[in-house]
Structures are given as structure tokens and as C-alpha cells.
Design a protein around this motif. Structure first.
Motif, PDB file in Angstrom:
ATOM      1  N   PRO A 163       0.807  -1.218   0.000  1.00 47.13           N
ATOM      2  CA  PRO A 163       0.000   0.000   0.000  1.00 47.13           C
ATOM      3  C   PRO A 163       0.847   1.279   0.000  1.00 47.13           C
ATOM      4  CG  PRO A 163      -0.326  -1.242   2.049  1.00 47.13           C
ATOM      5  CD  PRO A 163       0.532  -2.062   1.160  1.00 47.13           C
ATOM      6  N   ALA A 164       2.068   1.208   0.510  1.00 43.83           N
ATOM      7  CA  ALA A 164       2.932   2.397   0.519  1.00 43.83           C
ATOM      8  C   ALA A 164       3.236   2.885  -0.895  1.00 43.83           C
ATOM      9  CB  ALA A 164       4.237   2.096   1.254  1.00 43.83           C
ATOM     10  N   ARG A 165       3.239   1.957  -1.841  1.00 44.16           N
ATOM     11  CA  ARG A 165       3.521   2.308  -3.239  1.00 44.16           C
ATOM     12  C   ARG A 165       2.342   2.003  -4.166  1.00 44.16           C
ATOM     13  NH1 ARG A 165       7.599   0.921  -0.468  1.00 44.16           N
ATOM     14  NH2 ARG A 165       7.375  -1.303  -0.714  1.00 44.16           N
ATOM     15  N   GLU A 166       1.265   1.501  -3.597  1.00 47.17           N
ATOM     16  CA  GLU A 166       0.032   1.176  -4.333  1.00 47.17           C
ATOM     17  C   GLU A 166       0.304   0.276  -5.529  1.00 47.17           C
ATOM     18  OE1 GLU A 166      -1.704   5.006  -5.168  1.00 47.17           O
ATOM     19  OE2 GLU A 166      -2.499   5.153  -3.129  1.00 47.17           O
ATOM     20  N   ARG A 167       1.021  -0.824  -5.270  1.00 49.07           N
ATOM     21  CA  ARG A 167       1.309  -1.786  -6.343  1.00 49.07           C
ATOM     22  C   ARG A 167       1.644  -3.149  -5.737  1.00 49.07           C
ATOM     23  NH1 ARG A 167       7.117   0.951  -7.530  1.00 49.07           N
ATOM     24  NH2 ARG A 167       8.315  -0.306  -6.066  1.00 49.07           N
ATOM     25  N   ASP A 168       1.533  -4.162  -6.566  1.00 49.63           N
ATOM     26  CA  ASP A 168       1.977  -5.500  -6.183  1.00 49.63           C
ATOM     27  C   ASP A 168       3.476  -5.583  -6.403  1.00 49.63           C
ATOM     28  OD1 ASP A 168      -0.494  -6.712  -5.460  1.00 49.63           O
ATOM     29  OD2 ASP A 168      -1.007  -6.897  -7.580  1.00 49.63           O
ATOM     30  N   GLU A 169       4.172  -6.262  -5.476  1.00 50.57           N
ATOM     31  CA  GLU A 169       5.614  -6.436  -5.577  1.00 50.57           C
ATOM     32  C   GLU A 169       5.955  -7.903  -5.347  1.00 50.57           C
ATOM     33  OE1 GLU A 169       6.824  -1.983  -4.007  1.00 50.57           O
ATOM     34  OE2 GLU A 169       7.085  -3.677  -2.638  1.00 50.57           O
ATOM     35  N   LEU A 170       6.880  -8.415  -6.139  1.00 48.02           N
ATOM     36  CA  LEU A 170       7.311  -9.791  -5.960  1.00 48.02           C
ATOM     37  C   LEU A 170       8.251  -9.844  -4.756  1.00 48.02           C
ATOM     38  CD1 LEU A 170       7.150 -12.672  -7.010  1.00 48.02           C
ATOM     39  CD2 LEU A 170       9.123 -12.161  -8.486  1.00 48.02           C
ATOM     40  N   CYS A 171       7.913 -10.695  -3.797  1.00 44.19           N
ATOM     41  CA  CYS A 171       8.690 -10.807  -2.569  1.00 44.19           C
ATOM     42  C   CYS A 171       9.110 -12.257  -2.343  1.00 44.19           C
ATOM     43  CB  CYS A 171       7.862 -10.337  -1.371  1.00 44.19           C
ATOM     44  SG  CYS A 171       7.498  -8.574  -1.408  1.00 44.19           S
ATOM     45  N   ARG A 172      10.227 -12.404  -1.663  1.00 45.31           N
ATOM     46  CA  ARG A 172      10.723 -13.723  -1.259  1.00 45.31           C
ATOM     47  C   ARG A 172      10.416 -13.889   0.223  1.00 45.31           C
ATOM     48  NH1 ARG A 172      15.719 -14.551  -3.991  1.00 45.31           N
ATOM     49  NH2 ARG A 172      14.210 -15.325  -5.511  1.00 45.31           N
ATOM     50  N   TYR A 173       9.829 -15.026   0.567  1.00 45.61           N
ATOM     51  CA  TYR A 173       9.426 -15.303   1.936  1.00 45.61           C
ATOM     52  C   TYR A 173      10.293 -16.385   2.557  1.00 45.61           C
ATOM     53  CZ  TYR A 173       5.415 -12.329   1.412  1.00 45.61           C
ATOM     54  OH  TYR A 173       4.626 -11.227   1.233  1.00 45.61           O
ATOM     55  N   PHE A 174      10.595 -16.180   3.824  1.00 43.77           N
ATOM     56  CA  PHE A 174      11.297 -17.147   4.650  1.00 43.77           C
ATOM     57  C   PHE A 174      10.381 -17.466   5.822  1.00 43.77           C
ATOM     58  CE2 PHE A 174      14.618 -15.561   2.122  1.00 43.77           C
ATOM     59  CZ  PHE A 174      15.782 -16.299   2.295  1.00 43.77           C
ATOM     60  N   GLN A 175      10.581 -18.619   6.436  1.00 42.93           N
ATOM     61  CA  GLN A 175       9.747 -18.978   7.576  1.00 42.93           C
ATOM     62  C   GLN A 175      10.524 -19.837   8.562  1.00 42.93           C
ATOM     63  OE1 GLN A 175       6.388 -21.105   5.988  1.00 42.93           O
ATOM     64  NE2 GLN A 175       7.475 -23.031   5.932  1.00 42.93           N
ATOM     65  N   ILE A 176       9.992 -19.889   9.769  1.00 44.61           N
ATOM     66  CA  ILE A 176      10.530 -20.760  10.805  1.00 44.61           C
ATOM     67  C   ILE A 176       9.355 -21.369  11.549  1.00 44.61           C
ATOM     68  CG2 ILE A 176      10.797 -18.867  12.479  1.00 44.61           C
ATOM     69  CD1 ILE A 176      13.365 -20.402  13.466  1.00 44.61           C
ATOM     70  N   THR A 177       9.443 -22.664  11.805  1.00 43.36           N
ATOM     71  CA  THR A 177       8.400 -23.334  12.589  1.00 43.36           C
ATOM     72  C   THR A 177       8.786 -23.295  14.065  1.00 43.36           C
ATOM     73  OG1 THR A 177       9.453 -25.499  12.465  1.00 43.36           O
ATOM     74  CG2 THR A 177       7.899 -24.924  10.672  1.00 43.36           C
ATOM     75  N   ARG A 178       7.814 -23.546  14.893  1.00 42.54           N
ATOM     76  CA  ARG A 178       8.074 -23.599  16.343  1.00 42.54           C
ATOM     77  C   ARG A 178       9.115 -24.683  16.647  1.00 42.54           C
ATOM     78  NH1 ARG A 178       4.902 -22.396  21.109  1.00 42.54           N
ATOM     79  NH2 ARG A 178       3.186 -21.821  19.754  1.00 42.54           N
TER      80      ARG A 178
END
Length: 190
Positions: A163-178
Motif C-alpha cells: 500500500p505504501a507504493r500502491e502496487r503488487d511487488e514480488l517478494c521472497r518469503y522465509f519462515q521458521i516453525t516452532r
């Protein structure tokens, strides 16, 4: 329902506490183009009014037990140097997202590395989630470094509306489980 507005966590150099309305001036002053460009929801100019509105929204989410919106404060100076938040996913209550940023003068000091185990541990316990993820634009190598030092593994690439730039952006996601966090914390002596 839990109320997280009085949360305080400490590391050797930092105090992490729920954002307060009186933090608006410092937070507003820290939000410059070099930081905002990497953040999906922190648009410029980040005025005092925007800062106050955001803090009020996030404090309400903390009151409802849906978010840990934390000011990052240097213990030696008492100055706010950034923000970190963990928020429950609206569609999956066992999943959370993480967001973080530091002001220009606080970057490169290892603050995000230092706070990672504390913030993630608090989020797993207090929000009672199984997974925490964070994402960044593909060019944001520094943020990927933070995610890796927090013990996160690369998950996927996907479009995210900024929303800061009012556009879709391709992002890379990382995650960690409990389970991974618990093992990671043990091996690092946390």
C-alpha cells in the motif's frame, strides 16, 4: 483474550516494548526514503499524524492479542531506533508474519541479530502460532540475511500488495516453525 500492551523484553543492548503514543515523533523522524522503499506499509511522508494513527491501530491489535508491535529502544540512550512487529495471520490463526526495520544510524550494529531469538520466542509463546514468516523484495539482500540469522528458511516467492507504493511487488518469503525455532534456540544457547 491476551493483552500485549504491557510487554517488555530485553537483550544486552536493547529494550523492546509495546509502542506508545508518545513514540510517534521519534518513529516519524526515523522513517526516511532509504527505509520506506523496503517497507510495504510505511509510506512517505510519514507524518506525526500517520505515526499516531498507526500506533493506535497497533496498540488496539496488541490489546486484542493479535500483534506484538514493539519499539526497539537502545538501553544506554533510551532512543527509539526502529520497530519490530509480529502479527497473527488473518486467515490462519496458527501462522504469524514478522516485520522489522531500523533507523539509518542503528543499521550495521547487529541489533536485529540480537533481538531475533527474543522476539521469535515471545511470538511463538504469546501468539501460540506454529509458523512465523517474513518477506522482502527480491533486491533486499540485507533483510534476507536477517531472516537467515533468525533461523528462517526460504519458503517461496509470491506477489504482495504494498500500500505504501500502491502496487503488487514480488517478494521472497522465509519462515521458521516452532519446532525448528526450539531446536535453533537450543543450539545457540538461547
Amino acid at each position: 483474550m491476551a493483552d500485549f500492551r504491557d510487554c517488555i523484553f530485553e537483550t544486552p543492548r536493547l529494550k523492546l516494548r509495546c509502542m506508545q503514543l508518545e513514540d510517534a515523533g521519534m518513529v516519524s523522524a526515523l522513517m526516511v526514503p532509504e527505509i520506506s522503499r523496503w517497507l510495504a506499509s510505511w509510506s512517505l511522508p510519514f507524518t506525526m499524524d500517520k505515526a499516531r494513527a498507526r500506533i493506535l491501530r497497533e496498540r488496539e491489535a496488541a490489546r486484542a492479542g493479535k500483534m506484538l508491535p514493539l519499539a526497539v529502544e537502545e538501553r544506554d540512550t533510551g532512543a527509539i531506533v526502529g520497530c519490530v512487529s509480529i502479527f497473527r495471520d488473518a486467515d490462519d490463526p496458527k501462522k504469524s508474519g514478522a516485520g522489522y526495520w531500523l533507523g539509518m544510524d542503528a543499521q550495521g550494529k547487529g541489533y536485529l541479530r540480537e533481538m531475533g531469538p527474543v522476539v521469535l520466542g515471545a511470538a511463538f509463546e504469546m501468539l501460540d502460532v506454529d509458523v512465523i514468516e517474513a518477506g522482502a523484495q527480491l533486491e533486499n539482500e540485507a533483510s534476507f540475511g536477517v531472516m537467515r540469522c533468525w533461523g528462517m528458511s526460504q519458503a517461496d516467492d509470491r506477489w504482495h500488495y504494498a500500500p505504501a507504493r500502491e502496487r503488487d511487488e514480488l517478494c521472497r518469503y522465509f519462515q521458521i516453525t516452532r519446532a525448528t525455532f526450539d531446536g535453533f534456540a537450543v543450539t545457540r544457547g538461547v
